[in-house]
Design an enzyme around this catalytic site. Structure first.
Site, PDB file in Angstrom:
ATOM      1  N   GLY A 252     -23.511   1.172  32.200  1.00 14.13           N
ATOM      2  CA  GLY A 252     -24.744   0.529  32.919  1.00 14.13           C
ATOM      3  C   GLY A 252     -24.844  -0.732  33.224  1.00 14.13           C
ATOM      4  O   GLY A 252     -25.227  -1.279  34.157  1.00 14.13           O
ATOM      5  N   ASP A 253     -24.229  -1.683  32.431  1.00 12.85           N
ATOM      6  CA  ASP A 253     -23.840  -3.032  32.678  1.00 12.85           C
ATOM      7  C   ASP A 253     -22.769  -3.181  33.928  1.00 12.85           C
ATOM      8  O   ASP A 253     -22.994  -3.996  34.894  1.00 12.85           O
ATOM      9  CB  ASP A 253     -23.066  -3.693  31.492  1.00 12.85           C
ATOM     10  CG  ASP A 253     -23.965  -3.648  30.349  1.00 12.85           C
ATOM     11  OD1 ASP A 253     -23.411  -3.593  29.084  1.00 12.85           O
ATOM     12  OD2 ASP A 253     -25.337  -3.144  30.284  1.00 12.85           O
TER      13      ASP A 253
HETATM   14  O1  TA6 Z   1     -24.558  -1.932  27.416  1.00 12.14           O
HETATM   15  C1  TA6 Z   1     -23.333  -2.026  26.375  1.00 12.14           C
HETATM   16  C2  TA6 Z   1     -23.687  -3.318  25.436  1.00 12.14           C
HETATM   17  O2  TA6 Z   1     -23.976  -4.429  26.041  1.00 12.14           O
HETATM   18  C3  TA6 Z   1     -22.876  -3.529  24.572  1.00 12.14           C
HETATM   19  O3  TA6 Z   1     -21.988  -4.360  24.789  1.00 12.14           O
HETATM   20  C4  TA6 Z   1     -23.629  -3.840  23.066  1.00 12.14           C
HETATM   21  O4  TA6 Z   1     -23.451  -4.984  22.884  1.00 12.14           O
HETATM   22  C5  TA6 Z   1     -24.941  -3.620  23.379  1.00 12.14           C
HETATM   23  O5  TA6 Z   1     -25.222  -2.824  24.789  1.00 12.14           O
HETATM   24  C6  TA6 Z   1     -25.926  -4.597  23.380  1.00 12.14           C
HETATM   25  O6  TA6 Z   1     -27.136  -4.026  23.939  1.00 12.14           O
HETATM   26  P1  TA6 Z   1     -28.468  -4.648  23.472  1.00 12.14           P
HETATM   27  O7  TA6 Z   1     -29.874  -3.644  23.961  1.00 12.14           O
HETATM   28  O8  TA6 Z   1     -28.510  -4.529  21.829  1.00 12.14           O
HETATM   29  O9  TA6 Z   1     -28.534  -6.044  23.797  1.00 12.14           O
END
Ligand code: TA6
Length: 310
Positions: A252-253
């Site tokens: 998603g990122d």
């Molecule tokens: O979307 C992936 C991610 O950014 C991972 O890198 C992991 O760190 C997590 O999601 C962080 O998401 P959050 O919603 O806890 O900030």
């Protein structure tokens, strides 16, 4: 310039194990560390696509230094607001037999009101007309519930455009600041609107309901199914090409990274949607929160043709 803000970054650690078995020692077949947190993942995608960005974040302790040094080695400049706590580590455990995973995200270190105002002041110093700002992820303990609303207002009052990828109250309050675009997934859209999202028609209606909360544009990520765009010009659907299975964490990122990469090059929203889906698909085929290679993304982009919904 493109900036990313990660209020709750993380060292992402992934373990590949043969089989989930409780109450005994399981030895990992492979491990990897990624520089994580949603904004950092966007900055990593942009670097792969040949575009510079500056990564802002709250950071602290050994994990904070690891992230700063790791991003520096990738050629991504950072502008951190250092805090007294220790930046978190998030864990993914992949079961290779079942192809299932367990994801455990820490809450993160507590930030103070002073910490938040230090970061906000830095953003106000940097913000300039025409900049793109990507704000992503959860809020660390202690951060104001309307952190994203404050940051979106700050950058957009200076002529920047904000893209927000978060969830829960942070997303809901952020929407009220009328960001240029928000990127919830289907579950986050259902939580935000209270509407069904099972069918494409229901998802399209829910996306327009999100726009009514404030954002000018909405992209809803649908995992392997691709993504949906809702804007004043209507609703578009971009299906994702099939890719070999990897770790979907971070896809998603990557999608958000593809969106802002294309928008910063003055592509249309529909073309940006296609680039976002291509980046998300490439990311989903990688281990950990890997983002894939530019050539792979460009090859996937050639197979993505968004279609308008009636
Ligand atoms: O979307 C992936 C991610 O950014 C991972 O890198 C992991 O760190 C997590 O999601 C962080 O998401 P959050 O919603 O806890 O900030």
């Amino acid at each position: 310039m493109i900036y990313t803000i990660t209020l709750n970054p993380a060292v992402d650690k992934e373990y590949l194990i043969p089989d989930f078995t409780f109450d005994q020692v399981t030895r990992a077949n492979a491990t990897r560390i990624d520089l994580g947190g949603k904004g950092f993942n966007v900055s990593r995608l942009l670097k792969i696509m040949g575009t510079e960005s500056v990564a802002l974040a709250f950071a602290g302790g050994h994990c904070g230094s690891l992230l700063r040094d790791g991003l520096f080695r990738l050629g991504i400049p950072t502008d951190f607001t250092w805090i007294s706590g220790e930046t978190r580590a998030n864990i993914s455990i992949l079961d290779s037999r079942r192809r299932r995973y367990l994801k455990i995200n820490e809450a993160g270190p507590t930030v103070t009101e002073t910490d938040f105002h230090n970061l906000l002041a830095r953003v106000l110093d940097l913000a300039a007309p025409g900049d793109w700002w990507v704000l992503g992820g959860s809020l660390p303990p202690g951060a104001p519930a309307d952190s994203y609303a404050q940051l979106i207002t700050a950058v957009q009052n200076k002529g920047g455009r904000a893209l927000l990828d978060s969830s829960g109250p942070a997303l809901a309050l952020g929407c009220r600041a009328a960001p240029f675009l928000v990127k919830p997934n289907q579950a986050e859209t259902a939580e935000l609107t209270g509407l069904p999202v099972g069918s494409t028609a229901e998802l399209a209606a829910a996306a327009q309901a999100v726009r009514a909360l404030g954002p000018a544009h909405v992209v809803i990520s649908r995992g392997a199914a691709g993504a949906l765009l809702a804007s004043e010009a209507g609703v578009w659907l971009a299906e994702s090409p099939a890719v070999p299975p990897g770790n979907p964490t971070g896809a998603g990122d990557a999608l958000v990274g593809g969106l802002v990469w294309a928008l910063a090059r003055e592509e249309t929203l529909v073309n940006a949607l296609a680039w976002g889906v291509a980046c998300g698909a490439a990311g989903a085929s990688q281990p950990g929160t890997g983002m894939g290679a530019r050539a792979e993304i460009e090859a996937l982009r050639a197979h993505i043709n968004p279609v308008p919904l009636p």
